[in-house]
Every structure is written in C-alpha cells, then in structure tokens.
Design a protein around this motif. Structure first.
Motif, short mmCIF file in Angstrom:
data_model
loop_
_atom_site.label_atom_id
_atom_site.label_comp_id
_atom_site.label_asym_id
_atom_site.label_seq_id
_atom_site.Cartn_x
_atom_site.Cartn_y
_atom_site.Cartn_z
N GLU A 1 -30.84 -15.46 -49.75
CA GLU A 1 -29.75 -14.57 -50.17
C GLU A 1 -28.53 -15.30 -50.74
OE1 GLU A 1 -28.95 -11.59 -47.09
OE2 GLU A 1 -30.95 -11.99 -46.33
N GLY A 2 -28.77 -16.46 -51.34
CA GLY A 2 -27.66 -17.17 -51.97
C GLY A 2 -26.74 -17.91 -50.99
N ASP A 3 -27.10 -17.96 -49.71
CA ASP A 3 -26.24 -18.52 -48.67
C ASP A 3 -26.85 -19.83 -48.14
OD1 ASP A 3 -24.85 -19.16 -46.41
OD2 ASP A 3 -25.10 -17.22 -45.43
N ALA A 4 -26.14 -20.94 -48.39
CA ALA A 4 -26.68 -22.25 -48.00
C ALA A 4 -26.93 -22.34 -46.49
CB ALA A 4 -25.72 -23.35 -48.43
N ALA A 5 -26.01 -21.76 -45.70
CA ALA A 5 -26.17 -21.84 -44.24
C ALA A 5 -27.40 -21.06 -43.79
CB ALA A 5 -24.92 -21.31 -43.54
N LYS A 6 -27.67 -19.95 -44.48
CA LYS A 6 -28.86 -19.16 -44.16
C LYS A 6 -30.11 -19.96 -44.52
CE LYS A 6 -31.36 -15.21 -43.99
NZ LYS A 6 -31.43 -13.84 -43.63
N ALA A 7 -30.07 -20.67 -45.63
CA ALA A 7 -31.21 -21.50 -46.02
C ALA A 7 -31.46 -22.58 -44.97
CB ALA A 7 -30.96 -22.14 -47.39
N GLU A 8 -30.36 -23.11 -44.42
CA GLU A 8 -30.48 -24.15 -43.39
C GLU A 8 -31.23 -23.59 -42.19
OE1 GLU A 8 -29.46 -26.59 -39.95
OE2 GLU A 8 -28.86 -24.52 -40.21
N GLN A 9 -30.85 -22.37 -41.79
CA GLN A 9 -31.50 -21.74 -40.63
C GLN A 9 -32.98 -21.47 -40.92
OE1 GLN A 9 -29.55 -18.18 -39.26
NE2 GLN A 9 -31.26 -17.67 -37.94
N ALA B 1 -31.30 -25.61 -51.61
CA ALA B 1 -31.70 -27.00 -51.45
C ALA B 1 -30.70 -27.74 -50.55
CB ALA B 1 -31.78 -27.68 -52.81
N THR B 2 -29.41 -27.41 -50.70
CA THR B 2 -28.38 -28.01 -49.84
C THR B 2 -28.64 -27.67 -48.37
OG1 THR B 2 -26.76 -27.80 -51.61
CG2 THR B 2 -25.89 -28.09 -49.40
N GLY B 3 -28.94 -26.40 -48.10
CA GLY B 3 -29.23 -25.98 -46.74
C GLY B 3 -30.49 -26.65 -46.20
N ALA B 4 -31.52 -26.71 -47.04
CA ALA B 4 -32.78 -27.31 -46.63
C ALA B 4 -32.58 -28.79 -46.28
CB ALA B 4 -33.82 -27.16 -47.74
N GLY C 1 -19.22 -20.14 -51.60
CA GLY C 1 -19.83 -18.84 -51.28
C GLY C 1 -20.26 -18.72 -49.83
N ALA C 2 -19.85 -19.68 -49.00
CA ALA C 2 -20.33 -19.71 -47.61
C ALA C 2 -19.82 -18.52 -46.81
CB ALA C 2 -19.88 -21.01 -46.94
N CYS C 3 -20.56 -18.19 -45.79
CA CYS C 3 -20.13 -17.22 -44.76
C CYS C 3 -19.85 -15.83 -45.32
CB CYS C 3 -18.91 -17.70 -44.00
SG CYS C 3 -19.12 -19.32 -43.28
N GLU C 4 -20.40 -15.49 -46.46
CA GLU C 4 -20.17 -14.16 -47.02
C GLU C 4 -20.90 -13.13 -46.13
OE1 GLU C 4 -20.07 -14.19 -51.16
OE2 GLU C 4 -18.76 -12.45 -50.95
N GLY D 1 -54.27 -30.93 -49.41
CA GLY D 1 -54.39 -30.21 -48.14
C GLY D 1 -53.08 -30.05 -47.37
N GLN D 2 -51.97 -30.59 -47.88
CA GLN D 2 -50.71 -30.48 -47.16
C GLN D 2 -50.07 -29.10 -47.31
OE1 GLN D 2 -48.47 -33.92 -48.58
NE2 GLN D 2 -48.81 -34.93 -46.60
N THR D 3 -49.07 -28.86 -46.46
CA THR D 3 -48.37 -27.59 -46.51
C THR D 3 -47.12 -27.72 -47.39
OG1 THR D 3 -49.11 -27.13 -44.29
CG2 THR D 3 -47.28 -25.82 -45.09
N VAL D 4 -46.93 -26.77 -48.30
CA VAL D 4 -45.73 -26.76 -49.12
C VAL D 4 -45.06 -25.40 -48.98
CG1 VAL D 4 -46.63 -28.43 -50.79
CG2 VAL D 4 -46.96 -25.98 -51.19
N GLY D 5 -43.75 -25.37 -49.09
CA GLY D 5 -43.04 -24.11 -48.87
C GLY D 5 -42.10 -23.77 -50.00
N ILE D 6 -41.66 -22.50 -50.02
CA ILE D 6 -40.68 -22.06 -51.02
C ILE D 6 -39.58 -21.28 -50.33
CG2 ILE D 6 -42.19 -20.07 -51.55
CD1 ILE D 6 -40.86 -20.10 -54.38
N ILE D 7 -38.33 -21.63 -50.66
CA ILE D 7 -37.19 -20.83 -50.20
C ILE D 7 -36.79 -19.98 -51.40
CG2 ILE D 7 -34.85 -20.82 -49.29
CD1 ILE D 7 -35.30 -23.63 -48.26
#
Lengths: 322, 325
Positions: free
Chosen positions: A205-213, A237-240, B249-252, A164-170
C-alpha cells in the motif's frame, strides 16, 4: 455569499498553486501581458499524478526543460491522484483557454467525462504515465512500459535465484502501473526453467513500514528461506531491506522506480549486499516526450505515434553511479 | 465461579487476545517461534506509542488525528538531522532521535493544545488541520524524496537487537521493544499513579466540576496534547531509525489504527475512563491479527475487513457491559 466566497477561495488557491508550480520566469500575469507581443507562444496545461512522488516531480522537471527548449508556456498542476481534483483541473485549464492538455490519467473512469468535454471544446487531450482505454479522445500517450519493466525484474530474479529456490514479490494492488509490473514479473519467472517457487508477500500500500512488516512475516513463515524479492516500488524495497537485515536473512532485493535512495543503497557496502538490482523508469524523458508530441500535434495536426513507450532499464552496481 | 465470570466479562480483550494467539499458534507452524514473537513485539512498537499518547487525549474527551502526520514529520526531521552527523556514535544517534521527537512533538502538541484551549477549536478540527499542515511541511522539507544515506548506527534503536547467539546472529530481543516498554510503562504510571493523571481523569469526566475543584483544566489539556504529539513523534523517529531512511509518506493512516487500539482497550471516546495498559491489549490484538494473517498469507483486503469488524464488535460488547453495570 458563502458560495461566492468558496469560489473566490478556490480561485485564489488554484492561482496560488500554479504560481508555486512554475518556477520559470513566465508566470500567469506576465503571460497575459506578453500575449499581445508574442502571440505565437503556445500554452500547454499539464496535470501530474501527485507532487508527493519523486517520479512525478521528475516528469515535471522534464516538462520544464522542454518548455524552455521548445518555447511554450507550461501550466503544471497537481492532480493529487484524485480523479475529482484532476477533472476540476481539466475544466479550469479549458476555461483558461490553453492550447492542449496532458494529464497523468491515474483513474481513467473518473477523468474521462472531463477529458471528453475538453475534446469537444477543440482542446486536444494527451496522457502520460497512465492512460485511459475508456475513451478515444486521447491523441497520444507517453509512458513507461511497466509490463516490460516487470519482465526485466523477472529476468533479474531468474538471474539471481538458483534452481528450485523461493522468490517473492511485494506488490501494490491499486495502481495500474504496479499491477502491470507484477504481470510482467510473473510471466518471466513462471516461464523460467529454474522451477522457482513464487510466494506472494503482500500488498504494501505504498507504505515502507508496512513493507517491512510484510517482509519480516514472510521471512518468519519461510524460515528466512527466500532467495530473491521483487519490490514493485522503492518504498517497498526500503522496507524489505530493513526486514532482511533484522532477520539476518540473505535475500536479494530488486527494486523498481530508480529513485536516488535505490542507487545509494546499491552502491553502499552494507546495503548493497542485499539491494543488488533496480528497474528504473525514465521520468524526465516522459516529460520531454509528452511535450514534444503535444507541440508536434499542434503544429502538424497529428503525432508520429499514438503510443510512445519509454523503455525502463536495469541498474546494478556497475551503472548505479551514473 | 461468579468472580471468574465477572473477571472474564471485565477482561474480555485479554481472553480474546489469548484466543487469537492460540488460534494462530494452531494454524501456523511459525506463530510461536521466538523469532516471530520478537518480530511481533517490534511491529507493535509504533502503534503502542501512538495509542499511549492518544489515551491521554481521548480520556479528556478529545481526539488527535494528526499523530500519523506528526510521526512522519518527526521521522524525516530526525533523518535530516542525522545526515549532518555522518560519524555519529550509537549514543549520539539516540540523542538525535529523542531530541527530534521532543522538538517536533512539543511544537505540534503545543499548537494543538493552544488551538483547543485558547481558541476553542474542537480537537477534531484542530488536529485535522495539524494533520494536513504537518504532512505538507514533511513534503516541503524533503521535496517528496526519501531522506537517505544515514549511517548504520542510526538504525540501532529501531532495528537493533540484543542477545546475539550462533543461532541468532542478529540478536533476539528488539531494542525498539525494550525502549517502547519503558516509555509506555512510564506513561502508564504518569496516568495511573500521579496527581497529573488524576487531573486528566477528572477533567475528562466533567470539565466544569474539575475546574471548580481548582484544577487548571486548560493546562491539563495543553500538557496532554503535548504528550500525545511527543509520543507520536517518538513513533515516527523509530520508523525512520528502523528503515534507516526518512520517508515523507510514512505513517499515513496510522492514526486510525491507534484510535482503534485505544478503543479496543476499553477507553471511552466520551472521555473520563481508560488506561494506557489496557490500550496495549488493543495494540496487541491488531498486531497479532496482522501478523497471523500475514503468516497464513491471507490478503490484506480481508485483514482490513476483519480488523474493522473486530473493533465494532468490541465496542458493542463494551457498551452492553457498561449498561448492565
């Protein structure tokens, strides 16, 4: 004159690039010189998806190892994940008179004409990592079974989550490989009897910082109540990981790729509490197998199997140090 | 009443931003929670720094599209320096991050500035070259792999939070936000209240007149480019700190968001006018749209369409106002 100059410039660049690419002793010039001496040696052309990804760099390593083992000369080029660049490389390899070409066919639509042209010149074409369904000239494809990798990710998700838990996908919506991983993951998670609630965290989109957000927003939207997140690539995964730690959530991460940073995170006392599992590909093996199949084809006129799928595998704390 | 109307017209971005916030506040349960607002400010930080530096260069009538690559280079550089100090203290980590940003920023900015002022290469081309070169160097020094294995102190500045409490065990106020507010405020004052700032505006509105009135315009342009790159590099080291990891690849593509924010804030691409503070409203609008749409789980494809359309509308509106004035 201008045209001549630009052609000259391109030629120097291509030469320069391929010279940089092959770190083994047999360079372009020497090959021409010893063509007379060792006429038997075959020259194989390879175009990797992009030198900007560790994954392709490891495939390249696999190819280089194979070239020493099997005794062929490898010309390895960078396709820059651009079908136009890749097509130009194919044409240049044909002009150079290589014996066979293998490419990572990231954009089947864009590279098909060049592949078919090479085939018409009687140069057999092979694909690795990604292939083309559009054309039938491909003699053999070696790649990761990404759908299967996604299924493994799904199994790990089901294992780590409670009923019953929530799971997500990036996810990453553009590359076919990532779409396949998502397909496999959804298939297994949907079929599980734990009644898991799936949320779509977004396209990183391949961007770790975007994944973090994306991850921090998803955690806000669900009050930190996300049990497991499946990342279709290691940057995600790094961003997450950063987002989960900042939010004080207890979400478990399953990464995909098998990059060194993933193994380090799983083994780390702090990060390993969150990043617990990784689906790994075997890029060195892809490089080895594609070389082997090309050589087989050139010797026997056929390959044992037209589709060689290298199985991905799960990395957890137990086997991460290997 | 007339005054209010005039104010509204002049400050349409602020009205629009408030409208957006109310809109997302009504449509989601989480937009106005402390946690989300704090997340939002930390998500704005990187773009805020990039846009702050760009404001200087754009006021000069120039452009800098290398900010994303410079940020990535500084990020991996700081991570590599960080790896040399596995036992670093928090204070030490801040020194590493700031030093890396100043070092990489100064080199890249100096290169851009010299190319523009001494070799007369247009800023677009200069910074296009720098964008490609810096990205290339980033991949060369990292070999395409992420730089990882940094101690957790390294992420204090980018991911740490102040005010821990029982309900917020990880703290409430992101340190990255405080850091960014201080830097942006200083940069705003430098532009708005100092002689150097006035020289930037004068050079941007009319280079010849500025030159004839005794301003060393080349020096102003060079210094602005250095400031812009340092801001970009600061943004980059913050990303590395936040992720505890240097990503080649950051900040692209971040330059596009930064330019858009600056323009949304009313800085004219023709040069001569603009302000750091107003650019922050542009930064906020883009961040709020991204965050709100994420909370509503709207696809990122649509987010791109919406942000593009808003930029276009804002510029059209801005131009129509200027014509009237």
């Amino acid at each position: 004159m201008k045209k001549f100059l630009s052609v000259l410039l391109c030629a120097t660049m291509v030469l320069g690039l391929s010279a940089c690419g092959s770190s083994k002793p047999a360079t372009e010039g020497e090959a021409d010189a010893d063509n007379g001496a060792a006429e038997e040696q075959l020259t194989l052309g390879f175009i990797v998806g992009s030198r900007e990804h560790v994954f392709y760099n490891l495939i390249e390593d696999g190819i280089k190892n194979a070239s020493e083992e099997l005794g062929f000369k490898a010309i390895i080029l960078d396709g820059e994940l651009d079908s136009n660049v890749t097509s130009d490389h194919i044409n240049n390899l044909v002009a150079q008179g290589v014996d066979a070409i293998a490419l990572s066919c990231n954009d089947p639509g864009g590279t098909t004409p060049a592949m078919e042209a090479a085939d018409k010149e009687n140069i057999p074409v092979f694909t690795f990592d990604c292939t083309s369904e559009v054309t039938d000239v491909v003699k053999c494809f070696v790649g990761t079974d990404n759908v299967e990798g996604g299924r493994l990710g799904g199994q790990e998700t089901v294992r780590l989550a409670e009923a019953g838990q929530t799971v997500g996908i990036i996810n990453f919506d553009e590359p076919q490989s990532c779409i396949d991983r998502r397909t496999g993951w959804e298939e297994v998670v949907n079929a599980s009897d734990k009644g898991l609630d799936i949320i779509d965290i977004g396209n990183y989109e391949g961007d770790a910082a975007k994944a973090e957000q994306l991850m921090s927003d998803a955690l806000s939207a669900h009050n930190n109540d996300i049990s497991v997140v499946f990342a279709v690539g290691d940057p995600a995964a790094t961003g997450a990981l950063a987002a989960i730690k900042a939010a004080g959530a207890n979400t478990k991460i399953i990464g995909f790729d098998g990059n060194p940073e993933a193994k380090a995170a799983i083994l780390d006392a702090e990060n390993g509490k969150y990043w617990v599992s990784e689906i790994s590909q075997n890029p060195m093996e892809i490089g080895k197998q594609i070389s082997q199949n090309m050589m087989d084809y050139l010797k026997n006129g056929s390959v044992a199997e037209e589709k060689v799928m290298i199985a991905p595998y799960i990395i957890t704390e137990e086997n991460a140090a290997q | 009443m007339e005054k209010l109307k005039a104010w509204l017209k002049k400050n349409m971005v602020i009205v629009f931003l408030i409208g957006l916030c109310i809109g997302f506040g009504v449509t989601t349960d989480t937009f106005f929670t402390t946690k989300n607002v704090m997340n939002l400010t930390s998500q704005m930080a990187i773009n805020a720094l990039l846009a702050t530096g760009l404001t200087y260069v754009i006021i000069l009538g120039g452009i800098d599209i290398s900010v994303g690559s410079v940020a990535a280079l500084a990020g991996v550089f700081s991570a590599m320096v960080g790896l040399m100090f596995p036992e670093m203290s928090v204070f030490m980590s801040i020194l590493i991050l700031v030093f890396s940003a100043l070092f990489i920023g100064t080199i890249c900015g100096f290169f851009n500035g010299i190319m523009v002022t001494k070799f007369n290469v247009v800023p677009m081309i200069t910074t296009l070259a720098t964008m490609t070169i810096a990205r290339g160097v980033t991949y060369i020094i990292t070999g395409g792999t992420a730089v990882f294995g940094l101690p957790s102190q390294f992420s204090w500045l980018g991911a740490g939070r102040f005010l821990t409490s029982e309900s917020h065990p990880n703290g409430i106020i992101p340190i990255i936000t405080i850091f960014t507010v201080i830097v942006v405020a200083l940069m705003h004052i430098l532009l708005a209240k100092t002689v150097f700032g006035r020289h930037v505006y004068a050079t941007g509105s009319n280079m010849q007149v500025a030159h004839l009135s005794g301003i060393n315009t080349s020096k102003v342009i060079l210094q602005s480019h250095i400031l812009c790159s340092i801001m970009a590099a600061l943004g980059g080291v913050l990303v590395a700190s936040k992720l505890q990891n240097g990503q080649p690849g950051a900040c692209e593509g971040y330059e596009m968001y930064a330019i858009a924010s600056t323009v949304l804030g009313g800085t004219s691409l023709a040069g001569g006018s603009g302000s750091v503070a107003r650019a922050m409203f542009g930064v906020a609008i883009i961040a709020v749209i991204n965050n709100g749409m994420n909370l509503l789980t709207i696809s990122s494809y649509w987010q791109k369409v919406v942000i593009g359309s808003i930029i276009l509308l804002a510029v059209i509106f801005d131009m129509s106002q200027k014509k009237k004035a």
